[in-house]
Design a protein around this motif. Sequence first.
Motif, PDB file in Angstrom:
ATOM      1  N   MET A  24       0.813  -1.327   0.145  1.00 20.75           N
ATOM      2  CA  MET A  24       0.051  -0.119  -0.125  1.00 20.75           C
ATOM      3  C   MET A  24       0.776   1.161  -0.209  1.00 20.75           C
ATOM      4  O   MET A  24       1.666   1.379   0.674  1.00 20.75           O
ATOM      5  CB  MET A  24      -0.803  -0.027   1.074  1.00 20.75           C
ATOM      6  N   PRO A  25       0.663   2.231  -0.834  1.00 17.67           N
ATOM      7  CA  PRO A  25       1.395   3.390  -1.002  1.00 17.67           C
ATOM      8  C   PRO A  25       1.168   4.470   0.263  1.00 17.67           C
ATOM      9  O   PRO A  25       0.146   4.333   0.583  1.00 17.67           O
ATOM     10  CB  PRO A  25       1.222   3.942  -2.428  1.00 17.67           C
ATOM     11  N   VAL A  26       1.927   5.238   0.519  1.00 23.32           N
ATOM     12  CA  VAL A  26       1.577   6.307   1.422  1.00 23.32           C
ATOM     13  C   VAL A  26       0.926   7.455   0.701  1.00 23.32           C
ATOM     14  O   VAL A  26       1.089   7.828  -0.524  1.00 23.32           O
ATOM     15  CB  VAL A  26       3.052   6.574   1.982  1.00 23.32           C
ATOM     16  N   ASP A  27       0.023   8.213   1.451  1.00 24.37           N
ATOM     17  CA  ASP A  27      -0.554   9.221   0.919  1.00 24.37           C
ATOM     18  C   ASP A  27      -0.660  10.580   2.107  1.00 24.37           C
ATOM     19  O   ASP A  27      -0.635  10.003   3.116  1.00 24.37           O
ATOM     20  CB  ASP A  27      -2.128   8.828   0.629  1.00 24.37           C
ATOM     21  N   VAL A  28      -0.242  11.449   1.358  1.00 21.95           N
ATOM     22  CA  VAL A  28      -0.019  12.837   2.476  1.00 21.95           C
ATOM     23  C   VAL A  28      -0.873  13.823   1.638  1.00 21.95           C
ATOM     24  O   VAL A  28      -0.816  14.193   0.689  1.00 21.95           O
ATOM     25  CB  VAL A  28       1.391  13.044   2.526  1.00 21.95           C
ATOM     26  N   VAL A  29      -1.952  14.057   2.824  1.00 26.55           N
ATOM     27  CA  VAL A  29      -2.681  15.347   2.384  1.00 26.55           C
ATOM     28  C   VAL A  29      -2.144  16.561   3.507  1.00 26.55           C
ATOM     29  O   VAL A  29      -2.143  16.097   4.738  1.00 26.55           O
ATOM     30  CB  VAL A  29      -4.191  15.030   2.727  1.00 26.55           C
ATOM     31  N   THR A  30      -1.797  17.781   2.767  1.00 24.30           N
ATOM     32  CA  THR A  30      -1.489  18.849   3.523  1.00 24.30           C
ATOM     33  C   THR A  30      -2.350  19.857   3.543  1.00 24.30           C
ATOM     34  O   THR A  30      -3.330  20.235   2.603  1.00 24.30           O
ATOM     35  CB  THR A  30      -0.166  19.459   2.895  1.00 24.30           C
ATOM     36  N   GLU A  31      -2.640  20.365   4.863  1.00 21.98           N
ATOM     37  CA  GLU A  31      -3.585  21.636   4.901  1.00 21.98           C
ATOM     38  C   GLU A  31      -2.711  22.672   5.669  1.00 21.98           C
ATOM     39  O   GLU A  31      -2.095  22.564   6.941  1.00 21.98           O
ATOM     40  CB  GLU A  31      -4.622  21.024   5.784  1.00 21.98           C
ATOM     41  N   SER A  32      -2.620  23.904   5.159  1.00 23.05           N
ATOM     42  CA  SER A  32      -1.825  25.120   5.801  1.00 23.05           C
ATOM     43  C   SER A  32      -2.871  26.143   5.971  1.00 23.05           C
ATOM     44  O   SER A  32      -3.505  26.452   4.786  1.00 23.05           O
ATOM     45  CB  SER A  32      -0.504  25.253   5.405  1.00 23.05           C
ATOM     46  N   HIS A  33      -2.771  26.883   6.871  1.00 27.29           N
ATOM     47  CA  HIS A  33      -3.292  28.323   6.959  1.00 27.29           C
ATOM     48  C   HIS A  33      -2.351  29.265   7.550  1.00 27.29           C
ATOM     49  O   HIS A  33      -1.666  29.025   8.450  1.00 27.29           O
ATOM     50  CB  HIS A  33      -4.470  28.369   7.839  1.00 27.29           C
ATOM     51  N   PRO A  34      -2.204  30.522   7.063  1.00 23.87           N
ATOM     52  CA  PRO A  34      -1.232  31.565   7.488  1.00 23.87           C
ATOM     53  C   PRO A  34      -1.319  31.693   9.025  1.00 23.87           C
ATOM     54  O   PRO A  34      -2.497  31.722   9.430  1.00 23.87           O
ATOM     55  CB  PRO A  34      -1.504  32.534   6.686  1.00 23.87           C
ATOM     56  N   GLY A  35       0.139  31.746   9.861  1.00 22.96           N
ATOM     57  CA  GLY A  35       0.052  31.986  11.163  1.00 22.96           C
ATOM     58  C   GLY A  35      -0.242  30.654  11.866  1.00 22.96           C
ATOM     59  O   GLY A  35      -0.437  30.871  13.094  1.00 22.96           O
ATOM     60  N   SER A  36      -0.458  29.629  11.507  1.00 23.24           N
ATOM     61  CA  SER A  36      -0.705  28.373  12.106  1.00 23.24           C
ATOM     62  C   SER A  36       0.088  27.273  11.780  1.00 23.24           C
ATOM     63  O   SER A  36       0.808  27.419  10.862  1.00 23.24           O
ATOM     64  CB  SER A  36      -2.291  27.852  12.026  1.00 23.24           C
ATOM     65  N   ALA A  37      -0.123  26.014  12.411  1.00 23.07           N
ATOM     66  CA  ALA A  37       0.818  24.862  12.242  1.00 23.07           C
ATOM     67  C   ALA A  37       0.272  24.115  10.852  1.00 23.07           C
ATOM     68  O   ALA A  37      -0.991  24.177  10.710  1.00 23.07           O
ATOM     69  CB  ALA A  37       0.541  23.878  13.423  1.00 23.07           C
ATOM     70  N   VAL A  38       1.126  23.547   9.878  1.00 23.19           N
ATOM     71  CA  VAL A  38       0.767  22.949   8.951  1.00 23.19           C
ATOM     72  C   VAL A  38       0.564  21.294   9.412  1.00 23.19           C
ATOM     73  O   VAL A  38       1.237  21.080  10.277  1.00 23.19           O
ATOM     74  CB  VAL A  38       1.925  22.947   7.709  1.00 23.19           C
ATOM     75  N   ARG A  39      -0.648  21.058   8.905  1.00 22.80           N
ATOM     76  CA  ARG A  39      -1.202  19.656   9.156  1.00 22.80           C
ATOM     77  C   ARG A  39      -1.106  18.886   7.928  1.00 22.80           C
ATOM     78  O   ARG A  39      -1.562  19.078   7.158  1.00 22.80           O
ATOM     79  CB  ARG A  39      -2.533  19.802   9.719  1.00 22.80           C
ATOM     80  N   LEU A  40      -0.576  17.651   8.138  1.00 24.66           N
ATOM     81  CA  LEU A  40      -0.297  16.612   7.376  1.00 24.66           C
ATOM     82  C   LEU A  40      -1.359  15.495   7.713  1.00 24.66           C
ATOM     83  O   LEU A  40      -1.022  14.964   8.960  1.00 24.66           O
ATOM     84  CB  LEU A  40       1.075  16.119   7.343  1.00 24.66           C
ATOM     85  N   THR A  41      -1.886  14.990   6.972  1.00 23.77           N
ATOM     86  CA  THR A  41      -2.538  13.692   7.222  1.00 23.77           C
ATOM     87  C   THR A  41      -1.823  12.525   6.339  1.00 23.77           C
ATOM     88  O   THR A  41      -2.012  12.637   5.277  1.00 23.77           O
ATOM     89  CB  THR A  41      -4.111  13.747   6.895  1.00 23.77           C
ATOM     90  N   VAL A  42      -1.324  11.463   7.005  1.00 22.53           N
ATOM     91  CA  VAL A  42      -0.474  10.343   6.374  1.00 22.53           C
ATOM     92  C   VAL A  42      -1.156   9.311   6.560  1.00 22.53           C
ATOM     93  O   VAL A  42      -1.752   8.776   7.670  1.00 22.53           O
ATOM     94  CB  VAL A  42       0.938  10.509   7.020  1.00 22.53           C
ATOM     95  N   THR A  43      -1.271   8.437   5.511  1.00 29.01           N
ATOM     96  CA  THR A  43      -2.150   7.018   5.485  1.00 29.01           C
ATOM     97  C   THR A  43      -1.253   6.307   4.596  1.00 29.01           C
ATOM     98  O   THR A  43      -0.572   6.612   3.917  1.00 29.01           O
ATOM     99  CB  THR A  43      -3.481   7.100   5.027  1.00 29.01           C
ATOM    100  N   GLY A  44      -1.351   4.887   5.150  1.00 25.86           N
ATOM    101  CA  GLY A  44      -0.503   3.884   4.365  1.00 25.86           C
ATOM    102  C   GLY A  44       0.778   3.534   5.025  1.00 25.86           C
ATOM    103  O   GLY A  44       0.663   3.303   6.316  1.00 25.86           O
ATOM    104  N   GLU A  45       1.687   3.045   4.209  1.00 24.63           N
ATOM    105  CA  GLU A  45       2.841   2.390   4.619  1.00 24.63           C
ATOM    106  C   GLU A  45       4.031   3.130   4.372  1.00 24.63           C
ATOM    107  O   GLU A  45       4.205   3.463   2.906  1.00 24.63           O
ATOM    108  CB  GLU A  45       2.954   0.705   3.947  1.00 24.63           C
ATOM    109  N   ILE A  46       4.765   3.346   5.022  1.00 25.03           N
ATOM    110  CA  ILE A  46       6.034   4.024   4.754  1.00 25.03           C
ATOM    111  C   ILE A  46       7.338   3.149   4.686  1.00 25.03           C
ATOM    112  O   ILE A  46       7.784   2.516   5.619  1.00 25.03           O
ATOM    113  CB  ILE A  46       6.267   5.267   6.042  1.00 25.03           C
TER     114      ILE A  46
END
Length: 106
Positions: free
Chosen positions: A1-23
């Motif tokens: 299963m490949p890894v999938d990374v979804v990134t969410e960012s908003h100015p002035g806050s932490a960047v959030r990554l949602t990581v799924t799968g196998e690394i």
Amino acid sequence: MPVDVVTESHPGSAVRLTVTGEIDMATVGALETALRDAFAVPDATGVVADFAGVTFCDSSGVAALDRAYAEGVARGITFCLTGVSGTVRRVLEITGMLDALTDPGS
């Protein structure tokens, strides 16, 4: 299963990554790219990677997380993981990295 990374960012806050799968050696590049991009976001206060959907992480993934932690220290911003469980949690415990990566105050 490949890894999938979804990134969410908003100015002035932490960047959030949602990581799924196998690394592993074959998939770690996607995680490394996402982490590198997250640290490059202007005005980011930190980088938080949700690992609740990660089912496997080998030494190449651990090395990528170690480099990301060092990048956060160098930039003076927090890097941490959330949702770490199962075998991934155990791997991080064995390597001595669990507390540093899951406790933003460490």
